[in-house]
Design a protein around this motif. Structure first.
Motif, PDB file in Angstrom:
ATOM      1  N   ASP A   1       0.819  -1.204   0.000  1.00  0.00           N
ATOM      2  CA  ASP A   1       0.000   0.000   0.000  1.00  0.00           C
ATOM      3  C   ASP A   1       0.860   1.265   0.000  1.00  0.00           C
ATOM      4  OD1 ASP A   1       0.922  -0.595   2.588  1.00  0.00           O
ATOM      5  OD2 ASP A   1      -0.704   0.546   3.517  1.00  0.00           O
ATOM      6  N   ASP A   2       2.170   1.097   0.096  1.00  0.00           N
ATOM      7  CA  ASP A   2       3.086   2.233   0.155  1.00  0.00           C
ATOM      8  C   ASP A   2       3.166   2.911  -1.213  1.00  0.00           C
ATOM      9  OD1 ASP A   2       5.651   3.756   0.151  1.00  0.00           O
ATOM     10  OD2 ASP A   2       5.835   2.886   2.149  1.00  0.00           O
ATOM     11  N   ALA A   3       3.130   4.231  -1.233  1.00  0.00           N
ATOM     12  CA  ALA A   3       3.204   4.984  -2.484  1.00  0.00           C
ATOM     13  C   ALA A   3       4.541   4.774  -3.193  1.00  0.00           C
ATOM     14  CB  ALA A   3       2.984   6.474  -2.207  1.00  0.00           C
ATOM     15  N   GLU A   4       5.561   4.399  -2.437  1.00  0.00           N
ATOM     16  CA  GLU A   4       6.893   4.217  -3.013  1.00  0.00           C
ATOM     17  C   GLU A   4       7.220   2.750  -3.287  1.00  0.00           C
ATOM     18  OE1 GLU A   4       9.316   7.867  -0.977  1.00  0.00           O
ATOM     19  OE2 GLU A   4       8.954   6.100   0.269  1.00  0.00           O
ATOM     20  N   ILE A   5       6.210   1.887  -3.329  1.00  0.00           N
ATOM     21  CA  ILE A   5       6.448   0.447  -3.433  1.00  0.00           C
ATOM     22  C   ILE A   5       7.255   0.092  -4.675  1.00  0.00           C
ATOM     23  CG2 ILE A   5       4.257  -0.121  -4.553  1.00  0.00           C
ATOM     24  CD1 ILE A   5       6.161  -2.244  -1.940  1.00  0.00           C
ATOM     25  N   GLU A   6       7.016   0.734  -5.798  1.00  0.00           N
ATOM     26  CA  GLU A   6       7.771   0.399  -7.010  1.00  0.00           C
ATOM     27  C   GLU A   6       9.261   0.659  -6.827  1.00  0.00           C
ATOM     28  OE1 GLU A   6       6.730  -1.230  -9.730  1.00  0.00           O
ATOM     29  OE2 GLU A   6       4.801  -1.376  -8.713  1.00  0.00           O
ATOM     30  N   GLN A   7       9.610   1.780  -6.219  1.00  0.00           N
ATOM     31  CA  GLN A   7      11.030   2.083  -5.985  1.00  0.00           C
ATOM     32  C   GLN A   7      11.630   1.108  -4.976  1.00  0.00           C
ATOM     33  OE1 GLN A   7       8.538   4.450  -5.899  1.00  0.00           O
ATOM     34  NE2 GLN A   7       9.364   6.445  -6.405  1.00  0.00           N
ATOM     35  N   ILE A   8      10.845   0.734  -3.976  1.00  0.00           N
ATOM     36  CA  ILE A   8      11.320  -0.226  -2.981  1.00  0.00           C
ATOM     37  C   ILE A   8      11.578  -1.573  -3.645  1.00  0.00           C
ATOM     38  CG2 ILE A   8      10.681  -1.526  -0.897  1.00  0.00           C
ATOM     39  CD1 ILE A   8       9.083   1.034  -0.047  1.00  0.00           C
ATOM     40  N   LEU A   9      10.650  -2.031  -4.466  1.00  0.00           N
ATOM     41  CA  LEU A   9      10.812  -3.304  -5.149  1.00  0.00           C
ATOM     42  C   LEU A   9      11.964  -3.266  -6.148  1.00  0.00           C
ATOM     43  CD1 LEU A   9       7.084  -4.308  -5.688  1.00  0.00           C
ATOM     44  CD2 LEU A   9       8.692  -5.203  -3.987  1.00  0.00           C
ATOM     45  N   ASP A  10      12.216  -2.108  -6.738  1.00  0.00           N
ATOM     46  CA  ASP A  10      13.336  -1.961  -7.671  1.00  0.00           C
ATOM     47  C   ASP A  10      14.679  -2.202  -6.998  1.00  0.00           C
ATOM     48  OD1 ASP A  10      11.684  -1.440  -9.823  1.00  0.00           O
ATOM     49  OD2 ASP A  10      11.990   0.732  -9.768  1.00  0.00           O
ATOM     50  N   LEU A  11      14.758  -2.049  -5.686  1.00  0.00           N
ATOM     51  CA  LEU A  11      16.002  -2.267  -4.953  1.00  0.00           C
ATOM     52  C   LEU A  11      16.317  -3.759  -4.784  1.00  0.00           C
ATOM     53  CD1 LEU A  11      15.713   0.436  -2.149  1.00  0.00           C
ATOM     54  CD2 LEU A  11      17.128   0.510  -4.211  1.00  0.00           C
ATOM     55  N   ALA A  12      15.376  -4.630  -5.085  1.00  0.00           N
ATOM     56  CA  ALA A  12      15.584  -6.075  -4.887  1.00  0.00           C
ATOM     57  C   ALA A  12      16.815  -6.571  -5.634  1.00  0.00           C
ATOM     58  CB  ALA A  12      14.345  -6.849  -5.314  1.00  0.00           C
ATOM     59  N   SER A  13      17.013  -6.109  -6.852  1.00  0.00           N
ATOM     60  CA  SER A  13      18.181  -6.574  -7.611  1.00  0.00           C
ATOM     61  C   SER A  13      19.477  -6.099  -6.961  1.00  0.00           C
ATOM     62  CB  SER A  13      18.098  -6.137  -9.069  1.00  0.00           C
ATOM     63  OG  SER A  13      18.044  -4.729  -9.165  1.00  0.00           O
TER      64      SER A  13
END
Length: 67
Positions: free
Chosen positions: A33-45
Motif C-alpha cells: 500500500d506504500d506509495a513508493e512500493i515500485e522504488q522499494i521493489l526496484d532495490l531487490a536486484s
C-alpha cells in the motif's frame, strides 16, 4: 521524524549487508500500500547483487528465501 520505507530500504542497502537487513527489506517490500512500493521493489536486484558478494551470506539468504 520517521523515515519513509524507501529511505529505510536505501539505508539498509548502504550498510553492511546481513541476514537481518535482508529480513527488514522483505518486511518493507511487503507493504504494497506504500506509495513508493515500485522504488522499494526496484532495490531487490541491488540486494541480490550485494548478497552475492558473500558466498556464505548468499547461500543462507537463498536457504531462507530472503532473495
Amino acid at each position: 521524524m520517521t523515515q519513509s520505507r524507501l529511505a529505510q530500504a536505501e539505508a539498509l542497502l548502504a550498510a553492511p549487508l546481513t541476514l537481518a537487513a535482508l529480513r527488514q527489506y522483505q518486511e518493507l517490500a511487503s507493504h504494497t500500500d506504500d506509495a513508493e512500493i515500485e522504488q522499494i521493489l526496484d532495490l531487490a536486484s541491488a540486494f541480490f547483487v550485494a548478497a552475492s558478494a558473500d558466498d556464505a551470506l548468499f547461500a543462507e539468504a537463498m536457504a531462507q528465501d530472503l532473495i
